[in-house]
Design an enzyme around this catalytic site. Structure first.
Site, short mmCIF file in Angstrom:
data_model
loop_
_atom_site.label_atom_id
_atom_site.label_comp_id
_atom_site.label_asym_id
_atom_site.label_seq_id
_atom_site.Cartn_x
_atom_site.Cartn_y
_atom_site.Cartn_z
CG ASP A 199 12.59 19.96 -13.69
OD1 ASP A 199 13.01 19.37 -12.78
OD2 ASP A 199 11.13 19.54 -14.06
CG HIS A 283 13.47 18.28 -8.06
ND1 HIS A 283 14.34 17.14 -8.54
CD2 HIS A 283 13.57 18.94 -8.78
CE1 HIS A 283 13.20 17.02 -9.99
NE2 HIS A 283 13.22 18.72 -9.46
CG HIS A 286 15.97 22.96 -8.05
ND1 HIS A 286 14.78 23.28 -6.74
CD2 HIS A 286 15.82 23.83 -9.18
CE1 HIS A 286 13.79 23.82 -7.36
NE2 HIS A 286 14.50 25.42 -8.38
CG HIS A 300 12.60 23.61 -11.43
ND1 HIS A 300 13.18 23.52 -9.63
CD2 HIS A 300 12.73 22.55 -12.01
CE1 HIS A 300 12.30 21.95 -9.81
NE2 HIS A 300 12.16 21.57 -11.12
ZN LIG Z 1 11.30 19.49 -10.64
#
Ligand SMILES: [Zn+2]
Length: 397
Positions: A199, A283, A286, A300
């Site tokens: 992340d 992101h 994601h 995540h």
């Molecule tokens: Zn993140």
């Protein structure tokens, strides 16, 4: 009724709609970030500055550090009354409503709380932010993992009860306190720290897109500051230098200097860097990946890691993509579709992910070129093939 008001209140504040057109540079941060081993016993000492009467604790189930947080609050007389609420499941509006209802019904006898302390992983912290915003009270965040950069930001990632990404929920202000007890985080399985590295590594590559594209806006509804960009760059450098060492040390439950630095990179540097530096394709990809049920057991940061490699492929930065993929491979982070439980042959599934990543309000449109689902689909396949190459060419401990 309350459900409607929960949704109304939160859909009202959108910093991007409200401020982005002004083009102001905006930098947001928690009022105090404190990181130390055995910090949990001092939380009450810091919270006592708020002069709170009534504190509510929202926590993950099965966590016993919350008793230490509660004891610290009472010992340092940070509040006269402490109520606890357990969160289990997804960070969804349904969970927000359930806990807000419970707090309201208890408040009839005890008065409205003045501070909420959220203790746990990323989803519990995000839920705590949503509830504190509903109640308009101070918020203290106590992460027990360094698996995401959620602790410092003024937003929650909201999911459906089934675990699909739903939306970002933004708040006017960042948390009052973020308390990072590094000795607790160092004891968590190292997959969590690795996910946080995935992340946090995205932060620089996404901030870099926003910093250089004058049309891009950040999650604070502004233009990136030099400070956020520099923090994102420092974050990346710390991870490349100390990431693998930190993962090895955490395996031995050792709170080394590398672990301490990576905790700060994953939590503070990445938190400030992403929120005020801006997000881009990593992101958004994601968010696309979350709609494919095969990826649901992936964390995540694991999905974001593959998003970073895909983004770099989309930008044609193949040398950097290879370097990042090789680093991720050593961290045991996903570098191929197979690592995410996906198949190259699942054309429909991958096209749906790409379509979701390109939704109109997505951060993927912060790139200076038009991004289409076809482009994202191709980039994910390119990332997968590059990841396969890394797997074949790299030996790993
Ligand atoms: Zn993140």
């Amino acid at each position: 009724m309350l459900m409607d008001s929960v949704l109304d209140n939160n859909s009202k504040y959108n910093p991007i709609e409200r401020y982005a057109s002004l083009g102001h540079k905006v930098f947001g941060a928690p009022q105090k970030y404190i990181q130390a081993p055995h910090l949990v016993q001092y939380i009450g000492k810091y919270l006592s500055l708020l002069n709170a009467q009534h504190i509510v604790l929202v926590r993950d189930p099965l966590l016993n550090i919350f008793t230490q947080v509660r004891d610290s609050i009472l010992q340092h007389r940070a509040a006269k009354r402490v109520d606890e609420y357990t969160f289990d499941g997804e960070c969804s509006w349904q969970q927000v409503k359930r806990i807000v209802d419970a707090i309201h019904s208890k408040s009839h006898s005890s008065g409205t709380p003045d501070c909420l302390v959220a203790v746990g992983g990323g989803k519990t912290l995000d839920l705590g932010k949503a509830i504190a915003n509903q109640l308009r009270i101070s918020l203290a965040i106590v992460p027990t993992l360094a698996s995401t950069d959620a602790p410092c930001s003024a937003l929650s990632v909201m999911y459906t009860p089934e675990g699909d990404f739903q939306e970002y929920s933004f708040y006017p202000l960042n948390p009052t306190y973020v308390f990072v007890d590094s000795s607790i985080i160092a004891k968590a399985p190292n997959r969590f720290l690795a996910s946080g590295i995935g992340d946090a590594m995205a932060t620089f590559y996404e901030a870099d897109v926003c910093f250089h594209n004058p049309k891009a806006t950040t999650c604070q509804g502004g233009r990136p500051t030099l400070s956020a960009y520099s923090l994102a760059e420092l974050c990346k450098n710390i991870l490349f230098k100390h990431g693998l060492e930190a993962l090895k040390d955490v395996k031995k439950e050792q709170l080394s200097e590398s672990v301490d630095l990576v905790i700060e990179a994953n939590t503070l540097l990445s938190g400030l860097g992403f929120e005020s530096g801006g997000l881009a394709a990593a992101h958004a990809i994601h968010n696309g990946l979350t709609i494919h049920h095969a990826t649901h057991h992936k964390m995540h940061g694991e999905k974001v890691a593959f998003g970073v490699i895909s983004q770099l492929c989309m930008e044609g930065k193949m040398e950097e993509a290879y370097k990042v993929a090789q680093f991720f491979y050593h961290c045991y982070l996903p570098v191929t579709l197979t690592d995410l439980n996906l198949k190259e042959s699942d054309r429909e599934g991958l096209e749906n992910i790409a379509k979701r990543a390109c939704q109109q309000d997505e951060t993927i449109h912060n790139h200076p070129f038009p991004v289409t689902p076809d482009k994202v689909y191709d980039s994910m396949l390119e990332a997968h093939r590059l990841g396969m190459k890394v797997v074949h060419q790299t030996s790993r401990d």
